[in-house]
Each structure stands twice: as structure tokens, then as C-alpha cells.
Scaffold this motif. Structure first.
Motif, mmCIF file in Angstrom:
data_model
loop_
_atom_site.group_PDB
_atom_site.id
_atom_site.type_symbol
_atom_site.label_atom_id
_atom_site.label_comp_id
_atom_site.label_asym_id
_atom_site.label_seq_id
_atom_site.Cartn_x
_atom_site.Cartn_y
_atom_site.Cartn_z
ATOM 1 N N VAL A 27 61.970 21.059 -30.249
ATOM 2 C CA VAL A 27 61.862 19.624 -29.809
ATOM 3 C C VAL A 27 61.606 19.717 -28.244
ATOM 4 N N SER A 28 60.785 18.897 -27.707
ATOM 5 C CA SER A 28 60.702 18.789 -26.331
ATOM 6 C C SER A 28 61.558 17.875 -25.427
ATOM 7 N N PHE A 29 61.872 17.689 -24.514
ATOM 8 C CA PHE A 29 62.933 17.207 -23.758
ATOM 9 C C PHE A 29 62.738 16.939 -22.568
ATOM 10 N N VAL A 30 63.094 15.648 -21.810
ATOM 11 C CA VAL A 30 63.062 15.425 -20.522
ATOM 12 C C VAL A 30 64.498 16.045 -19.853
ATOM 13 N N GLU A 31 64.339 16.737 -18.778
ATOM 14 C CA GLU A 31 65.721 17.278 -18.322
ATOM 15 C C GLU A 31 65.848 16.728 -16.876
ATOM 16 N N TYR A 32 67.134 16.317 -16.702
ATOM 17 C CA TYR A 32 67.354 15.633 -15.477
ATOM 18 C C TYR A 32 68.626 16.402 -14.975
ATOM 19 N N ASP A 33 68.073 17.228 -13.850
ATOM 20 C CA ASP A 33 69.049 18.415 -13.529
ATOM 21 C C ASP A 33 69.828 17.352 -12.313
ATOM 22 N N VAL A 34 71.130 17.356 -12.373
ATOM 23 C CA VAL A 34 72.034 16.406 -11.578
ATOM 24 C C VAL A 34 72.748 17.135 -10.570
ATOM 25 N N THR A 35 72.563 18.624 -10.632
ATOM 26 C CA THR A 35 73.239 19.486 -9.681
ATOM 27 C C THR A 35 73.384 18.866 -8.423
ATOM 28 N N ALA A 36 72.110 18.656 -7.755
ATOM 29 C CA ALA A 36 72.299 18.187 -6.357
ATOM 30 C C ALA A 36 71.685 16.854 -6.166
ATOM 31 N N ASP A 37 71.839 16.010 -6.987
ATOM 32 C CA ASP A 37 71.281 14.916 -7.039
ATOM 33 C C ASP A 37 72.357 13.728 -7.440
ATOM 34 N N PRO A 38 72.876 13.137 -6.506
ATOM 35 C CA PRO A 38 73.916 12.313 -6.723
ATOM 36 C C PRO A 38 73.556 10.885 -7.090
ATOM 37 N N LEU A 39 72.451 10.544 -6.911
ATOM 38 C CA LEU A 39 71.798 9.416 -7.690
ATOM 39 C C LEU A 39 71.498 9.280 -9.066
ATOM 40 N N LYS A 40 70.880 10.587 -9.387
ATOM 41 C CA LYS A 40 70.624 10.739 -10.909
ATOM 42 C C LYS A 40 72.063 11.005 -11.601
ATOM 43 N N GLU A 41 73.058 11.665 -11.003
ATOM 44 C CA GLU A 41 74.382 11.730 -11.534
ATOM 45 C C GLU A 41 75.077 10.356 -11.753
ATOM 46 N N LYS A 42 74.689 9.472 -10.743
ATOM 47 C CA LYS A 42 75.324 8.125 -10.962
ATOM 48 C C LYS A 42 74.580 7.531 -12.125
ATOM 49 N N GLU A 43 73.296 7.572 -12.457
ATOM 50 C CA GLU A 43 72.719 6.999 -13.320
ATOM 51 C C GLU A 43 73.239 7.519 -14.723
ATOM 52 N N MET A 44 73.370 8.746 -14.756
ATOM 53 C CA MET A 44 74.009 9.310 -15.968
ATOM 54 C C MET A 44 75.184 8.739 -16.434
ATOM 55 N N GLN A 45 76.113 8.778 -15.355
ATOM 56 C CA GLN A 45 77.626 8.058 -15.798
ATOM 57 C C GLN A 45 77.268 6.578 -16.084
ATOM 58 N N GLN A 46 76.520 5.709 -15.598
ATOM 59 C CA GLN A 46 76.309 4.391 -15.716
ATOM 60 C C GLN A 46 75.889 4.361 -17.357
ATOM 61 N N ARG A 47 74.707 5.207 -17.635
ATOM 62 C CA ARG A 47 74.242 5.214 -19.128
ATOM 63 C C ARG A 47 75.161 5.673 -20.123
ATOM 64 N N SER A 48 76.059 6.821 -19.683
ATOM 65 C CA SER A 48 76.663 7.516 -20.688
ATOM 66 C C SER A 48 78.221 6.878 -20.649
ATOM 67 N N GLY A 49 78.660 6.430 -19.723
ATOM 68 C CA GLY A 49 80.223 6.181 -19.502
ATOM 69 C C GLY A 49 80.906 7.253 -19.249
ATOM 70 N N ARG A 50 80.416 8.619 -19.174
ATOM 71 C CA ARG A 50 81.163 9.753 -19.141
ATOM 72 C C ARG A 50 80.385 10.490 -17.658
ATOM 73 N N GLN A 51 81.352 11.494 -17.324
ATOM 74 C CA GLN A 51 81.139 12.275 -16.063
ATOM 75 C C GLN A 51 80.799 13.654 -16.440
ATOM 76 N N THR A 52 80.856 13.948 -17.461
ATOM 77 C CA THR A 52 80.606 15.585 -17.764
ATOM 78 C C THR A 52 79.117 15.841 -18.231
ATOM 79 N N VAL A 53 78.666 17.039 -18.003
ATOM 80 C CA VAL A 53 77.419 17.034 -18.452
ATOM 81 C C VAL A 53 77.479 18.396 -19.789
ATOM 82 N N PRO A 54 76.680 18.455 -20.615
ATOM 83 C CA PRO A 54 75.348 17.674 -20.720
ATOM 84 C C PRO A 54 75.575 16.293 -21.116
#
Length: 90
Positions: A27-54
Motif C-alpha cells: 500500500v502506498s501512503f502519504v506520510e506527514y512527519d510531525v516531529t518538528a512541524d507543530p502546524l502539521k501536528e495541530k492539523e493531525m490533532q484537529q482531524r483525529s481528536g487525538r494527540q498520539t502518533v501514528p
């Protein structure tokens, strides 16, 4: 195949396990590495309602994290969610 997105952090062993399972399934996938990207991490939290990865999304719908991915694989539901077709032998 359905669009798969996964939010990860570089040091996360669960992220590595989830990505490896997706690779094994071809399966191909799009990976968003949020390690050093607080804006992308916030996007993840808004989309998922969760703060953990993956956090894994299939066609924009939250699948969950590594545990949910492996649970679905064990029950045989993951391939269908990923849009993989069973190979027929014959």
C-alpha cells in the motif's frame, strides 16, 4: 486502492510498525512527519481528536493508530478498508 495518510514522528516505534505493515501489503501512503512541524501536528490533532502518533486515515476517515491497524489486519478487515482485492487462484 484507497488514499492512505499517516501522521508520524521520526522516533516512534509504533509509527515504524504501522508503516511496515502498509509496505508489506503493498500500500502506498502519504506520510506527514510531525516531529518538528507543530502546524502539521495541530492539523493531525484537529482531524483525529487525538494527540498520539501514528494517526492513520483512509480516504479521509480516521482508522486510528497502530493498534487499530493491526487489529483490523488480524480480523481480516484491513484489506477491504485499504481497497485491496483478494487474489483469485484458479
Amino acid at each position: 486502492m484507497n488514499k492512505v495518510e499517516i501522521y508520524t514522528k521520526s522516533y516512534c516505534p509504533y509509527c515504524k510498525r504501522a508503516k511496515e505493515l502498509l509496505r508489506i501489503k503493498g500500500v502506498s501512503f502519504v506520510e506527514y512527519d510531525v516531529t518538528a512541524d507543530p502546524l502539521k501536528e495541530k492539523e493531525m490533532q484537529q482531524r483525529s481528536g487525538r494527540q498520539t502518533v501514528p494517526e492513520i486515515f483512509i480516504d479521509g476517515v480516521l482508522l486510528g493508530g497502530c493498534s487499530e491497524l493491526f487489529d483490523l489486519d488480524e480480523t481480516g478487515e484491513l484489506d477491504g478498508r485499504l481497497g485491496l482485492k483478494a487474489q483469485r487462484r484458479g
